[in-house]
Design a protein around this motif. Structure first.
Motif, PDB file in Angstrom:
ATOM      1  N   LEU A   1      56.999  66.272  36.447  1.00  0.00           N
ATOM      2  CA  LEU A   1      56.527  65.110  37.190  1.00  0.00           C
ATOM      3  C   LEU A   1      55.066  64.776  36.876  1.00  0.00           C
ATOM      4  CD1 LEU A   1      58.197  65.607  40.696  1.00  0.00           C
ATOM      5  CD2 LEU A   1      58.941  64.176  38.792  1.00  0.00           C
ATOM      6  N   HIS A   2      54.273  65.782  36.570  1.00  0.00           N
ATOM      7  CA  HIS A   2      52.873  65.514  36.213  1.00  0.00           C
ATOM      8  C   HIS A   2      52.800  64.700  34.921  1.00  0.00           C
ATOM      9  CE1 HIS A   2      48.606  65.999  35.659  1.00  0.00           C
ATOM     10  NE2 HIS A   2      48.782  66.663  34.516  1.00  0.00           N
ATOM     11  N   ARG A   3      53.580  65.092  33.930  1.00  0.00           N
ATOM     12  CA  ARG A   3      53.601  64.341  32.667  1.00  0.00           C
ATOM     13  C   ARG A   3      54.218  62.962  32.868  1.00  0.00           C
ATOM     14  NH1 ARG A   3      55.864  69.590  29.417  1.00  0.00           N
ATOM     15  NH2 ARG A   3      53.889  70.749  29.391  1.00  0.00           N
ATOM     16  N   LEU A   4      55.216  62.880  33.752  1.00  0.00           N
ATOM     17  CA  LEU A   4      55.827  61.592  34.039  1.00  0.00           C
ATOM     18  C   LEU A   4      54.796  60.637  34.646  1.00  0.00           C
ATOM     19  CD1 LEU A   4      58.479  59.958  34.070  1.00  0.00           C
ATOM     20  CD2 LEU A   4      58.863  60.835  36.400  1.00  0.00           C
ATOM     21  N   TRP A   5      53.956  61.148  35.522  1.00  0.00           N
ATOM     22  CA  TRP A   5      52.911  60.342  36.143  1.00  0.00           C
ATOM     23  C   TRP A   5      51.902  59.845  35.096  1.00  0.00           C
ATOM     24  CZ3 TRP A   5      51.873  57.647  40.261  1.00  0.00           C
ATOM     25  CH2 TRP A   5      50.559  57.352  40.617  1.00  0.00           C
ATOM     26  N   ILE A   6      51.515  60.737  34.182  1.00  0.00           N
ATOM     27  CA  ILE A   6      50.580  60.344  33.121  1.00  0.00           C
ATOM     28  C   ILE A   6      51.213  59.276  32.234  1.00  0.00           C
ATOM     29  CG2 ILE A   6      49.399  61.165  31.051  1.00  0.00           C
ATOM     30  CD1 ILE A   6      49.028  63.856  32.487  1.00  0.00           C
ATOM     31  N   PHE A   7      52.475  59.474  31.857  1.00  0.00           N
ATOM     32  CA  PHE A   7      53.182  58.477  31.041  1.00  0.00           C
ATOM     33  C   PHE A   7      53.214  57.119  31.739  1.00  0.00           C
ATOM     34  CE2 PHE A   7      57.392  56.407  30.850  1.00  0.00           C
ATOM     35  CZ  PHE A   7      57.303  55.833  29.586  1.00  0.00           C
ATOM     36  N   LEU A   8      53.479  57.092  33.035  1.00  0.00           N
ATOM     37  CA  LEU A   8      53.548  55.837  33.770  1.00  0.00           C
ATOM     38  C   LEU A   8      52.199  55.132  33.754  1.00  0.00           C
ATOM     39  CD1 LEU A   8      55.296  53.961  35.487  1.00  0.00           C
ATOM     40  CD2 LEU A   8      54.628  55.284  37.513  1.00  0.00           C
TER      41      LEU A   8
ATOM     42  N   ALA B   1      44.259  54.765  30.552  1.00  0.00           N
ATOM     43  CA  ALA B   1      44.935  55.701  31.444  1.00  0.00           C
ATOM     44  C   ALA B   1      44.087  56.944  31.663  1.00  0.00           C
ATOM     45  CB  ALA B   1      46.295  56.077  30.868  1.00  0.00           C
ATOM     46  N   ALA B   2      43.460  57.429  30.570  1.00  0.00           N
ATOM     47  CA  ALA B   2      42.599  58.613  30.681  1.00  0.00           C
ATOM     48  C   ALA B   2      41.421  58.344  31.603  1.00  0.00           C
ATOM     49  CB  ALA B   2      42.115  59.022  29.285  1.00  0.00           C
ATOM     50  N   HIS B   3      40.866  57.137  31.525  1.00  0.00           N
ATOM     51  CA  HIS B   3      39.735  56.789  32.387  1.00  0.00           C
ATOM     52  C   HIS B   3      40.136  56.842  33.862  1.00  0.00           C
ATOM     53  CE1 HIS B   3      35.988  54.881  33.588  1.00  0.00           C
ATOM     54  NE2 HIS B   3      36.697  54.030  34.327  1.00  0.00           N
ATOM     55  N   GLU B   4      41.293  56.305  34.217  1.00  0.00           N
ATOM     56  CA  GLU B   4      41.731  56.318  35.620  1.00  0.00           C
ATOM     57  C   GLU B   4      42.070  57.729  36.084  1.00  0.00           C
ATOM     58  OE1 GLU B   4      45.414  54.751  38.425  1.00  0.00           O
ATOM     59  OE2 GLU B   4      44.788  53.531  36.709  1.00  0.00           O
ATOM     60  N   LEU B   5      42.620  58.530  35.182  1.00  0.00           N
ATOM     61  CA  LEU B   5      43.075  59.871  35.563  1.00  0.00           C
ATOM     62  C   LEU B   5      41.975  60.923  35.455  1.00  0.00           C
ATOM     63  CD1 LEU B   5      46.539  59.806  33.737  1.00  0.00           C
ATOM     64  CD2 LEU B   5      46.154  59.647  36.206  1.00  0.00           C
ATOM     65  N   TYR B   6      40.784  60.505  34.995  1.00  0.00           N
ATOM     66  CA  TYR B   6      39.675  61.449  34.787  1.00  0.00           C
ATOM     67  C   TYR B   6      40.074  62.569  33.827  1.00  0.00           C
ATOM     68  CZ  TYR B   6      37.698  59.060  38.823  1.00  0.00           C
ATOM     69  OH  TYR B   6      37.212  58.096  39.684  1.00  0.00           O
ATOM     70  N   MET B   7      40.737  62.153  32.756  1.00  0.00           N
ATOM     71  CA  MET B   7      41.149  63.081  31.712  1.00  0.00           C
ATOM     72  C   MET B   7      40.609  62.577  30.372  1.00  0.00           C
ATOM     73  SD  MET B   7      45.176  63.575  32.820  1.00  0.00           S
ATOM     74  CE  MET B   7      45.536  64.653  31.428  1.00  0.00           C
ATOM     75  N   SER B   8      40.607  63.445  29.379  1.00  0.00           N
ATOM     76  CA  SER B   8      40.222  63.005  28.035  1.00  0.00           C
ATOM     77  C   SER B   8      41.403  62.290  27.387  1.00  0.00           C
ATOM     78  CB  SER B   8      39.809  64.211  27.183  1.00  0.00           C
ATOM     79  OG  SER B   8      40.922  65.060  26.940  1.00  0.00           O
ATOM     80  N   GLN B   9      41.095  61.385  26.458  1.00  0.00           N
ATOM     81  CA  GLN B   9      42.159  60.647  25.784  1.00  0.00           C
ATOM     82  C   GLN B   9      43.084  61.586  25.004  1.00  0.00           C
ATOM     83  OE1 GLN B   9      42.466  59.938  22.275  1.00  0.00           O
ATOM     84  NE2 GLN B   9      44.301  58.662  22.604  1.00  0.00           N
TER      85      GLN B   9
END
Length: 331
Positions: free
Chosen positions: A5-12, A23-31
Motif C-alpha cells: 500500500l505504501h508503494r501504491l500511494w506513491i504511484f498514485l 510527487a517526490a516534492h509532495e511526499l518529502y522524498m527524493s526523486q
C-alpha cells in the motif's frame, strides 16, 4: 502477489502530479527514491504502470486501472479512519449490556435512557436473563459488561464491582390477613403461607431460600416456582401466595396502583448488592467505558425505591479508579 500500500500511494501521487519530481516534492522524498518504489511495484505486478517516454509521465492502460482502484482503496481507508474516530468519540457505535432479570427489567432501562440522552448516536441493546445465563454470556464473550443482583457464581474470569444495594421485601395481595397488623410481623405468623419462589439459577431464589432459613420458617411454608418477577407479581396479586421480591419490582404496584402491600417482618432481610460484572481479560469498547463511567457517577441514579431515596454501596468507587472483587454469591 502482495500489493504494497505504501508503494501504491506513491504511484498514485506520481499519476496525479504527472511526474516523479512533483510527487517526490509532495511526499518529502527524493526523486530517485520515488522512481525506485514505483519500479518495485511494477516488478511485483509484472506490468509497466508508467509511460516514461514523454515530457510528462502518464499511466499505461494497466496503470490507469490500478490508479482507479487505488483511489477507491484510499478513500475507503479515509472512511475507515473517520468511522473509528466517530466510534471513539461516541458519535456512533453500539452498546450491549447484560442484566439479571430484576435489574434488566426495572433498573437498566432508566440508566440506558440517560446514556442515550448523553450519547444519542450509540444504539443500545439489552440481554436479560437470570444470573447463570448472564454469566455464561459474559464468559463466552457474547456481552462485555453486565449489571446483576448479587454476583455470578463464576468469578475466576470475572471482575465483580458492587455499585448499589437493594432490599428484598415480602409482598402480599392487598387485603391479606396479615396486612392490617401494626408493627413488624413475627416470622412465626407466616407459617402455612405459600411462598412464590423464583426459578433455579436466579440470585433472587438463592436469597429467598436464605431468608426463609433465617426466619426459621423454611419447613413451615409451602413453595411454588414462578419464572420471572412480573409473573411473581401477577401471581401474588391473584392471591396465589406471598413473595420475597426486589423493592424495585414492586414500587409502582405498592405506591401507585395499590394492588400489592408490603408485609414488614422482623428481622428485615439484609440488603443485597447490585454489581457491575465484566471479564478480566476483555478490553472495553468506548461505549462500554462510557456506560461504566455513568454507572459509577452521581448521574447514574437508578429507578426510585420504596419510600423514595437511593441506597448506594458503601465506599462507592470513583470512576475507573477502583474495582472491587466479591466471592461467589449465587447463580
Amino acid at each position: 502477489m502482495e500489493l504494497n500500500l505504501h508503494r501504491l500511494w506513491i504511484f498514485l501521487k506520481v499519476v496525479e502530479h504527472q511526474g516523479f519530481s512533483a510527487a517526490a516534492h509532495e511526499l518529502y522524498m527524493s526523486q530517485p527514491s520515488v522512481s525506485n518504489q514505483v519500479r518495485r511495484l511494477e516488478q511485483s505486478l509484472k506490468v509497466t504502470l508508467v509511460d516514461r517516454s514523454g515530457a510528462r509521465t502518464r499511466p499505461t492502460a494497466e496503470g490507469e486501472v490500478l490508479a482507479a482502484y487505488a483511489k477507491r482503496v484510499f478513500l475507503l481507508a479515509d472512511e475507515a479512519v473517520a468511522a473509528v474516530q466517530q466510534v471513539s468519540s461516541l458519535e456512533h457505535g453500539r452498546l450491549l449490556v447484560g442484566g439479571s432479570t430484576t435489574v434488566g427489567t426495572y433498573l437498566l432501562p432508566t440508566l440506558l435512557a440517560r446514556f442515550r440522552a448523553r450519547y444519542p448516536g450509540v444504539e443500545c441493546d439489552v440481554f436479560v436473563g437470570n444470573n447463570r445465563a448472564v454469566a455464561e454470556r459474559l464468559l463466552a464473550g457474547d456481552i462485555g459488561i453486565a449489571v446483576v443482583a448479587g454476583g455470578p457464581g463464576e468469578t475466576a474470569q470475572l471482575l465483580v464491582e458492587p455499585v448499589l444495594q437493594e432490599r428484598l421485601v415480602l409482598v402480599a395481595r392487598t387485603g391479606h390477613r396479615l396486612a392490617d397488623r401494626s408493627g413488624p410481623l413475627d416470622p412465626a405468623l407466616l407459617a402455612g403461607e405459600c411462598f412464590l419462589m423464583r426459578e433455579p439459577g436466579s440470585h433472587t431464589r438463592t436469597e429467598q431460600e436464605r431468608v426463609l432459613d433465617e426466619w426459621g420458617v423454611a419447613e413451615q411454608v409451602s413453595r411454588s416456582d414462578v419464572w420471572g418477577p412480573e409473573a411473581v407479581k401477577q401471581c401474588v396479586g391473584a392471591g396465589l401466595g406471598v413473595a420475597l421480591i426486589s423493592e424495585h419490582a414492586v414500587v409502582d404496584d405498592v405506591e401507585r396502583s395499590g394492588a400489592l402491600t408490603i408485609l414488614p417482618v422482623e428481622p428485615e432481610p439484609s440488603p443485597r448488592p447490585v454489581s457491575l460484572v465484566r471479564r478480566r481479560d476483555r478490553l472495553l469498547s468506548p461505549a462500554e467505558r462510557a456506560f461504566v463511567q455513568l454507572l459509577r457517577s452521581p448521574d447514574g441514579i437508578w429507578a426510585r425505591e420504596l419510600g423514595g431515596g437511593l441506597r448506594e454501596f458503601p465506599d462507592h468507587p470513583d470512576a475507573g479508579e477502583r474495582t472491587a472483587e466479591r466471592s461467589p454469591s449465587g447463580g
